[in-house]
Scaffold this motif. Structure first.
Motif, PDB file in Angstrom:
ATOM      1  N   ILE A  52     -44.624  36.586 -86.827  1.00 41.30           N
ATOM      2  CA  ILE A  52     -45.268  35.328 -86.440  1.00 41.30           C
ATOM      3  C   ILE A  52     -44.528  34.699 -85.271  1.00 41.30           C
ATOM      4  O   ILE A  52     -45.145  34.240 -84.303  1.00 41.30           O
ATOM      5  CB  ILE A  52     -45.360  34.370 -87.642  1.00 41.30           C
ATOM      6  N   ASN A  53     -43.204  34.686 -85.326  1.00 42.54           N
ATOM      7  CA  ASN A  53     -42.411  34.121 -84.226  1.00 42.54           C
ATOM      8  C   ASN A  53     -42.636  34.890 -82.933  1.00 42.54           C
ATOM      9  O   ASN A  53     -42.738  34.285 -81.858  1.00 42.54           O
ATOM     10  CB  ASN A  53     -40.923  34.113 -84.581  1.00 42.54           C
ATOM     11  N   ALA A  54     -42.707  36.206 -83.014  1.00 48.91           N
ATOM     12  CA  ALA A  54     -42.935  37.019 -81.817  1.00 48.91           C
ATOM     13  C   ALA A  54     -44.308  36.726 -81.219  1.00 48.91           C
ATOM     14  O   ALA A  54     -44.453  36.627 -79.993  1.00 48.91           O
ATOM     15  CB  ALA A  54     -42.799  38.503 -82.151  1.00 48.91           C
ATOM     16  N   ILE A  55     -45.304  36.566 -82.063  1.00 46.56           N
ATOM     17  CA  ILE A  55     -46.655  36.243 -81.578  1.00 46.56           C
ATOM     18  C   ILE A  55     -46.665  34.867 -80.919  1.00 46.56           C
ATOM     19  O   ILE A  55     -47.247  34.689 -79.844  1.00 46.56           O
ATOM     20  CB  ILE A  55     -47.686  36.323 -82.725  1.00 46.56           C
ATOM     21  N   GLU A  56     -46.010  33.903 -81.551  1.00 41.78           N
ATOM     22  CA  GLU A  56     -45.949  32.554 -80.971  1.00 41.78           C
ATOM     23  C   GLU A  56     -45.211  32.556 -79.633  1.00 41.78           C
ATOM     24  O   GLU A  56     -45.623  31.891 -78.692  1.00 41.78           O
ATOM     25  CB  GLU A  56     -45.295  31.581 -81.951  1.00 41.78           C
TER      26      GLU A  56
END
Length: 70
Positions: A52-56
């Motif tokens: 999720i952090n990488a996508i954000e």
């Protein structure tokens, strides 16, 4: 069980191999009618948060690039 299976497939598509691995491990536990351990759930949660952090981060960088080039 099905949800974990789907998450493993999607995470593999995104290249999140650690999330895919822990998802598959949990999936096999559930198929064998065993409960995942707290450590399994913690690993899953950590790897899901990493994805999720990488996508954000990707989204933020893409938006910043669009603003600076537009």
């Amino acid at each position: 069980e099905r949800l974990v299976h789907n998450l493993a497939g999607v995470s593999g598509s995104f290249g999140a191999s650690a999330l895919m691995k822990v998802s598959r491990e949990i999936e096999h536990l559930l198929i064998d009618q065993k409960q995942p351990s707290a450590a399994d759930i913690d690993r899953f949660s950590l790897e899901l948060a990493n994805l999720i952090n990488a996508i954000e981060q990707f989204q933020d960088e893409t938006q910043a690039n669009n603003v600076s080039s537009g």
